[in-house]
Design an enzyme around this catalytic site. Structure first.
Site, PDB file in Angstrom:
ATOM      1  N   HIS A  35       0.970   9.198  -2.162  1.00 34.44           N
ATOM      2  CA  HIS A  35      -0.290   9.626  -2.783  1.00 34.44           C
ATOM      3  C   HIS A  35      -0.261  11.097  -3.192  1.00 34.44           C
ATOM      4  O   HIS A  35      -1.159  11.547  -3.893  1.00 34.44           O
ATOM      5  CB  HIS A  35      -1.464   9.395  -1.832  1.00 34.44           C
ATOM      6  CG  HIS A  35      -1.769   7.946  -1.596  1.00 34.44           C
ATOM      7  ND1 HIS A  35      -2.188   7.098  -2.591  1.00 34.44           N
ATOM      8  CD2 HIS A  35      -1.690   7.191  -0.478  1.00 34.44           C
ATOM      9  CE1 HIS A  35      -2.371   5.881  -2.090  1.00 34.44           C
ATOM     10  NE2 HIS A  35      -2.067   5.913  -0.805  1.00 34.44           N
ATOM     11  N   ARG A  60       7.086  10.937   3.257  1.00 30.34           N
ATOM     12  CA  ARG A  60       6.476   9.618   3.104  1.00 30.34           C
ATOM     13  C   ARG A  60       6.874   9.102   1.736  1.00 30.34           C
ATOM     14  O   ARG A  60       6.525   9.688   0.706  1.00 30.34           O
ATOM     15  CB  ARG A  60       4.958   9.650   3.210  1.00 30.34           C
ATOM     16  CG  ARG A  60       4.444   8.194   2.941  1.00 30.34           C
ATOM     17  CD  ARG A  60       3.048   7.948   3.328  1.00 30.34           C
ATOM     18  NE  ARG A  60       2.085   8.580   2.455  1.00 30.34           N
ATOM     19  CZ  ARG A  60       0.775   8.383   2.556  1.00 30.34           C
ATOM     20  NH1 ARG A  60       0.296   7.596   3.496  1.00 30.34           N
ATOM     21  NH2 ARG A  60      -0.054   9.003   1.745  1.00 30.34           N
ATOM     22  N   ASP A  74      19.292  11.042   1.256  1.00 32.04           N
ATOM     23  CA  ASP A  74      20.416  11.691   0.561  1.00 32.04           C
ATOM     24  C   ASP A  74      20.097  13.161   0.275  1.00 32.04           C
ATOM     25  O   ASP A  74      20.991  14.009   0.225  1.00 32.04           O
ATOM     26  CB  ASP A  74      20.718  11.000  -0.779  1.00 32.04           C
ATOM     27  CG  ASP A  74      21.400   9.650  -0.602  1.00 32.04           C
ATOM     28  OD1 ASP A  74      21.859   9.355   0.515  1.00 32.04           O
ATOM     29  OD2 ASP A  74      21.469   8.904  -1.600  1.00 32.04           O
ATOM     30  N   GLU A 134      -1.330   0.014   8.819  1.00 31.31           N
ATOM     31  CA  GLU A 134      -2.580   0.399   8.143  1.00 31.31           C
ATOM     32  C   GLU A 134      -3.214  -0.786   7.426  1.00 31.31           C
ATOM     33  O   GLU A 134      -3.954  -0.602   6.471  1.00 31.31           O
ATOM     34  CB  GLU A 134      -2.336   1.575   7.196  1.00 31.31           C
ATOM     35  CG  GLU A 134      -1.144   1.433   6.266  1.00 31.31           C
ATOM     36  CD  GLU A 134      -0.917   2.661   5.384  1.00 31.31           C
ATOM     37  OE1 GLU A 134      -1.756   3.565   5.352  1.00 31.31           O
ATOM     38  OE2 GLU A 134       0.113   2.691   4.689  1.00 31.31           O
ATOM     39  N   ASP A 160      -6.566   3.651   5.147  1.00 27.82           N
ATOM     40  CA  ASP A 160      -6.291   2.281   4.712  1.00 27.82           C
ATOM     41  C   ASP A 160      -6.716   1.275   5.769  1.00 27.82           C
ATOM     42  O   ASP A 160      -7.293   0.234   5.434  1.00 27.82           O
ATOM     43  CB  ASP A 160      -4.792   2.108   4.400  1.00 27.82           C
ATOM     44  CG  ASP A 160      -4.492   2.513   2.973  1.00 27.82           C
ATOM     45  OD1 ASP A 160      -5.277   2.153   2.082  1.00 27.82           O
ATOM     46  OD2 ASP A 160      -3.495   3.222   2.746  1.00 27.82           O
TER      47      ASP A 160
HETATM   48  C1  3PY Z   1      -4.139   6.410   5.416  1.00 32.93           C
HETATM   49  O1  3PY Z   1      -4.982   6.926   6.186  1.00 32.93           O
HETATM   50  O2  3PY Z   1      -4.222   5.263   4.975  1.00 32.93           O
HETATM   51  C2  3PY Z   1      -2.996   7.195   5.002  1.00 32.93           C
HETATM   52  O3  3PY Z   1      -2.064   6.614   4.471  1.00 32.93           O
HETATM   53  C3  3PY Z   1      -3.006   8.663   5.182  1.00 32.93           C
HETATM   54  O4  3PY Z   1      -2.336   9.300   4.157  1.00 32.93           O
HETATM   55 MG    MG Z   2      -2.466   4.737   3.724  1.00 27.19          MG
END
Ligand code: 3PY
Ligand code: MG
Length: 241
Positions: A35, A60, A74, A134, A160
């Site tokens: 994100h 991430r 890498d 999540e 999420d």
């Molecule tokens: C979430 O809280 O879903 C995340 O992925 C945080 O970046």
């Molecule tokens: Mg998330």
């Protein structure tokens, strides 16, 4: 309180800002390609600015994709955080992508100048693998996900997870019943002997997550830390009042 390590989350895709976060006094740093504004080049440039390894630097990745995971390793990242891991098979795929044979399927190809040779016998060290729970599916499978050999941390995305469960982040954090989502995730991590991490951020949510038992919690985004300038200005204005 147990040893809680507080993380900084770099979202701006700006290598010098991200490199400065390494020296900010927080305990670990994440570059966000899902994100945040980080692309391949910004990840590489951030890692190239690293003169010493002060704190772990994780990336991430955009998705649980072996190519995406291999590329950031890498480039010299210390590890990966893999979003939306719903099953033990998803977790196994993330570990395999991050691990050279015979355990995994990672392809060899470190980027010149960024390769890591500080592992045993001058080889690259084993990267740190965090998988994000999540979703409702991930929550149901969290015991199996945490138990996958090679998973180092289950990392909760409360935004999420609360969307998927039809609740709010604060209600999710406030639910401390033993069968509530976050206590279930913590129990699975304890049983599997892996770290339990979560995205806060902010003092209130980070403290609540740490009090529940999470030991790796993201306290602040790069944008939050820049916004801290307002607090400095307020402190000076108060002294001058
Ligand atoms: C979430 O809280 O879903 C995340 O992925 C945080 O970046
Ligand atoms: Mg998330």
């Amino acid at each position: 309180m147990t040893d809680v390590r507080l993380g900084a989350w770099a979202s701006l895709g700006e290598p010098r800002t991200a490199a400065a976060l390494e020296a900010s006094g927080l305990d670990w740093v994440v570059l966000d390609m899902q994100h945040g504004h980080f692309d391949d080049r910004a990840v590489r440039d951030t890692l190239a600015l690293r003169r010493e390894r002060r704190v772990p630097l994780l990336v991430r990745v955009r998705a649980n994709d072996p190519a995406a995971i291999g590329r950031v390793l890498d480039a010299g990242a210390d590890g990966v955080i893999v979003p939306l891991v719903d099953t033990a098979e998803d977790a196994e795929s993330a570990v395999a992508a991050a691990t050279y044979p015979p355990r995994g399927t990672r392809s060899w190809g470190p980027l010149a100048g960024l390769e890591r040779t500080d592992g045993p016998d001058g080889r690259p060290p084993r990267p740190f693998v965090a998988v994000m729970v999540e979703t409702a599916e991930g929550l149901d499978a969290v015991g199996d996900i945490a138990a996958v050999d090679g998973v180092d941390m289950v990392f909760v995305g409360p935004f999420d997870l609360s969307l998927r469960l039809g609740t709010t982040v604060d209600a999710l954090l406030a639910d401390t019943a033993p069968d509530a989502p976050l206590p279930r995730i913590l129990a699975a991590c304890r049983d599997a002997g892996v770290l339990a991490g979560a995205f806060g951020p902010g003092v209130d949510r980070t403290s609540a997550l740490a009090a529940l038992g999470f030991t790796r919690v993201v306290l602040a985004l790069d944008t939050d830390l820049l916004a801290g300038g307002g607090a400095l200005a307020a402190a000076v204005r108060q002294r001058l009042a």
